[in-house]
Design an enzyme around this catalytic site. Structure first.
Site, PDB file in Angstrom:
ATOM      1  N   GLU A  62       3.884  -8.753  11.698  1.00 19.41           N
ATOM      2  CA  GLU A  62       3.893  -8.135  10.882  1.00 19.41           C
ATOM      3  C   GLU A  62       5.460  -7.861   9.649  1.00 19.41           C
ATOM      4  O   GLU A  62       4.641  -9.099   8.532  1.00 19.41           O
ATOM      5  CB  GLU A  62       2.697  -7.171  10.577  1.00 19.41           C
ATOM      6  CG  GLU A  62       1.759  -6.688   9.120  1.00 19.41           C
ATOM      7  CD  GLU A  62       1.236  -5.494   9.731  1.00 19.41           C
ATOM      8  OE1 GLU A  62       1.376  -4.845  11.198  1.00 19.41           O
ATOM      9  OE2 GLU A  62       0.483  -4.608   8.483  1.00 19.41           O
TER      10      GLU A  62
ATOM     11  N   ASP B  35       0.612  -1.460   0.344  1.00 21.56           N
ATOM     12  CA  ASP B  35      -0.166   0.345  -0.143  1.00 21.56           C
ATOM     13  C   ASP B  35       0.713   1.381   0.027  1.00 21.56           C
ATOM     14  O   ASP B  35       0.363   2.224  -0.515  1.00 21.56           O
ATOM     15  CB  ASP B  35      -0.920  -0.364   1.204  1.00 21.56           C
ATOM     16  CG  ASP B  35      -1.973  -1.461   1.593  1.00 21.56           C
ATOM     17  OD1 ASP B  35      -1.891  -1.992   0.781  1.00 21.56           O
ATOM     18  OD2 ASP B  35      -2.427  -1.526   2.964  1.00 21.56           O
TER      19      ASP B  35
HETATM   20  C1  2M8 Z   1      -2.057  -3.729   4.846  1.00 22.34           C
HETATM   21  O1  2M8 Z   1      -3.261  -3.680   3.797  1.00 22.34           O
HETATM   22  C2  2M8 Z   1      -4.739  -3.296   4.524  1.00 22.34           C
HETATM   23  C3  2M8 Z   1      -5.592  -2.769   3.717  1.00 22.34           C
HETATM   24  O2  2M8 Z   1      -6.091  -3.321   2.963  1.00 22.34           O
HETATM   25  C4  2M8 Z   1      -4.667  -1.630   5.426  1.00 22.34           C
HETATM   26  O3  2M8 Z   1      -2.953  -1.091   5.736  1.00 22.34           O
HETATM   27  O4  2M8 Z   1      -5.421  -1.375   6.697  1.00 22.34           O
HETATM   28  C5  2M8 Z   1      -1.458  -4.117   3.274  1.00 22.34           C
HETATM   29  O5  2M8 Z   1      -0.485  -4.987   4.078  1.00 22.34           O
HETATM   30  C6  2M8 Z   1      -1.727  -5.473   3.018  1.00 22.34           C
HETATM   31  O6  2M8 Z   1      -1.526  -5.892   1.645  1.00 22.34           O
HETATM   32  C7  2M8 Z   1      -2.698  -6.850   3.740  1.00 22.34           C
HETATM   33  O7  2M8 Z   1      -2.835  -7.571   2.671  1.00 22.34           O
HETATM   34  C8  2M8 Z   1      -3.455  -5.862   4.565  1.00 22.34           C
HETATM   35  C9  2M8 Z   1      -3.817  -7.125   5.510  1.00 22.34           C
HETATM   36  O8  2M8 Z   1      -3.118  -7.845   6.031  1.00 22.34           O
HETATM   37  O9  2M8 Z   1      -2.768  -5.195   5.351  1.00 22.34           O
END
Ligand code: 2M8
Length: 465
Positions: A423, A188
Site C-alpha cells: 500500500e 486522510d
Molecule cells: C485510505 O482511506 C480509508 C478511508 O477512506 C481508510 O483509512 O480506511 C486512504 O489511503 C484512501 O486514500 C484510500 O482511498 C482508501 C482505500 O485504499 O484507504
C-alpha cells in the site's frame, strides 16, 4: 534503475537484484486479478474489502493495459452508485460481506435515509475526482467500440460529478471545491489536516463504542490514533445528521478545507472531459473554460509565493495551512499551470524536503522530510505512495521535465521490485508498509512500466495527453 539487455528487452534492477519488466508485470497483473470482485477491484482484501472511489480510477488505468473490459466495468460500477445530485460516494459497500468487514460500515453511514442516494449502500463523502482522466487514459490506451460506448455512458455522469463539486461544494465562493472530511482528500492522515482537525471537538473514549477494523489488519503504530478516529467519526456524524446535505455547511460544519490535490484533480478532470467531449458529440469549449477558471482560482487562493508551494486553505480561519506536504506539489498535473508556479513546484520537489532528481533512490515522501512531524512509518505522514508519485510524474512530463520524470519512474519501479505491491513504503529503506497486494500500486506499476521514456522504446504516451 533500468538498463537494456543485448536483445533490447528492458530490465529493471532493484535492491542489488534484477527483475525484468515481464516479471513485474506478472506480479502486478496477479495482484489485480486476486483483488477483482465481480464488478470492481477491492483496494485490499484485508484492509479495504469494498469499492473505493479514487482507487477505482487508478485501478481502471491498470486494467486498461491487461483487461480493458474490466477498466470499463470498474468505472461503470462506481458510477452506478452515483447520487442524484452528482455526488460520487467514496465507498460503495459490497452487500455480500458480513457486518464488521470494515469500520465505519454501511450501518454507520446510513445512506438510505439521504435524499437522492442510490439503491446500493454507500458512504456520504467523496474523494478526489480523478475519474475523467482515468477514463480518458483507459480509452487512449485501448480504444474500442465497447470503450467508446462506455465513454458515452460515463460522460454525462462525469459532468454531473463536476457540477456537484462546483455548485454544492464551493463553500468559500472563490471557485474551488472544499472537502468536509480528511477522508475526502484521500490523504486522510496528512499533517495538513492536523491544525483544522484539532479544532474538531471529540473524545477518544467514544471509540470504545466501536470496533476499528484497520488496526486488526495493520500495525496500530502506523495508523491514525483513536483520537484521530474519534474526530473522523464526529465529522461524519455531523454531516450525516443533516443527511449529507450541503446547504449551510459554512454555518454548521466544523471542517471545511480547500485542498490543492482535490482541486487540481477537478481542473484535470475538465481537461480530460474536453478530450472526451468530441468523441461523444459534446462541446469541449465549456470544459476548457472551466479548467482555466479552476487553475486561476487554485493559484489565487492556494499558492503561497513565500513558500513557493500550494497549501490547503482553511475556510474556518480563511488562512493557508502552513504544513508543506506532497499535496502542494500536485497542481503540476494541470497543463495550464503558469510557468512561475511550475518552476516553484519543481524547486520545492527537488529540495531536500522531497528529494526529486534525475537519479533518485526513493520516490517522493508524502510529507516534508525536514519537518519535525515527519513520520516515516505512519500512513500519509511520510511514507511514499505510488498514486501521488504517479500524478507528480505525469505533471513533470506535461511541463517538459522528462529527466525528472524518468528519475521518478525508475525509483517507483525499483520500489515495487524491491518490496512488492504494498500500500505504501518506507521513504528511506523502501520497505513495504500497510496492506500487501494493494491494487493501485499494482495498477500504476503496470502504467509506468508501459510508459517508457523517450529513447528507451519510442514515445512516452504520458507526455501527450
Ligand atoms: C485510505 O482511506 C480509508 C478511508 O477512506 C481508510 O483509512 O480506511 C486512504 O489511503 C484512501 O486514500 C484510500 O482511498 C482508501 C482505500 O485504499 O484507504
Amino acid at each position: 534503475m533500468s538498463t537494456h539487455t543485448a536483445d533490447g528487452r528492458r530490465t529493471d534492477t532493484a535492491g542489488g537484484g534484477a527483475r525484468d519488466a515481464g516479471a513485474l508485470r506478472r506480479l502486478a497483473a496477479a495482484t489485480l486479478h486476486a483483488n477483482w470482485e465481480h464488478d470492481h477491484t477491492v483496494p485490499s482484501r484485508t484492509l479495504y474489502p469494498h469499492q473505493w472511489s479514487w482507487d477505482s480510477a487508478f485501478v481502471a488505468i491498470g486494467w486498461s493495459h491487461i483487461r480493458p473490459d474490466r477498466a470499463w466495468r470498474e468505472l461503470t460500477s462506481l458510477f452506478r452508485a452515483q447520487w442524484a445530485a452528482g455526488r460520487v460516494p467514496h465507498i460503495v459497500f459490497n452487500p455480500a460481506l458480513p457486518v464488521g468487514s470494515y469500520f465505519p460500515g454501511p450501518e454507520f453511514w446510513h445512506s438510505a435515509a439521504a435524499e437522492g442516494a442510490p439503491a446500493a449502500a454507500t458512504s456520504g463523502l467523496v474523494q478526489p475526482p480523478v475519474h475523467a482522466p482515468a477514463a480518458w487514459l483507459a480509452y487512449r490506451r485501448s480504444p474500442s467500440p465497447a470503450g467508446l460506448a462506455a465513454l458515452r455512458w460515463l460522460y454525462p455522469r462525469l459532468v454531473a460529478q463536476q457540477r456537484y463539486l462546483a455548485t454544492r461544494r464551493d463553500v468559500g465562493g472563490g471557485g474551488l471545491a472544499c472537502v468536509v472530511h480528511p477522508w475526502e482528500s484521500g490523504l486522510d492522515n496528512s499533517p495538513a489536516w492536523d491544525a483544522p482537525m484539532a479544532a474538531v471537538p471529540a473524545d477518544a473514549a467514544v471509540m470504545r463504542a466501536y470496533r476499528r477494523h484497520d488496526t486488526a489488519h495493520a500495525d496500530a503504530a502506523h495508523r491514525p490514533t483513536d483520537l484521530d478516529y474519534a474526530r473522523y467519526v464526529a465529522l461524519v456524524a455531523s454531516y450525516r445528521e443533516h443527511r449529507y446535505r450541503d446547504g449551510a455547511l459554512a454555518d454548521r460544519h466544523p471542517f471545511l478545507l480547500e485542498c490543492p490535490l482535490f482541486n487540481a484533480a477537478t481542473g484535470a478532470a475538465e481537461h480530460a472531459l474536453a478530450r472526451i467531449a468530441p468523441l461523444v458529440g459534446a462541446d469541449p469549449g465549456p470544459h476548457r473554460e472551466r479548467a482555466a477558471r479552476i487553475t486561476e482560482a487554485l493559484v489565487r487562493r492556494l499558492y503561497d509565493p513565500v513558500t513557493g508551494t500550494f497549501h490547503p486553505r482553511d475556510l474556518r480561519t480563511d488562512r493557508l495551512v502552513p504544513a508543506r506536504t506532497v499535496l502542494g506539489l500536485t497542481p503540476l498535473v494541470l497543463p495550464d499551470l503558469p510557468a512561475r508556479q511550475v518552476s516553484a513546484l519543481v524547486a520545492e520537489a527537488s529540495s531536500p524536503r522531497f528529494g526529486l532528481a534525475a537519479r533518485m533512490a526513493r520516490p517522493l515522501p508524502s510529507h516534508d522530510r525536514t519537518a519535525p512531524d515527519f513520520e516515516p512509518l505512519r500512513y500519509w505522514r511520510g511514507p511514499s505512495w505510488m498514486n501521488i508519485n504517479w500524478l507528480v510524474r505525469r505533471g513533470l512530463l506535461r511541463h517538459g521535465r522528462p529527466d525528472l520524470a524518468a528519475g521518478l519512474r525508475d525509483s517507483m519501479i525499483e520500489l515495487v521490485a524491491r518490496s512488492g505491491c504494498h500500500e505504501y513504503f518506507h521513504p528511506d529503506t523502501g520497505a513495504g508498509l500497510g496492506s500487501p497486494a494493494f491494487s493501485w500500486t499494482a495498477a500504476l506499476l503496470l502504467d509506468v512500466l508501459a510508459d517508457e521514456p523517450p529513447g528507451a522504446a519510442g514515445k512516452a504516451p504520458g507526455a501527450a495527453g
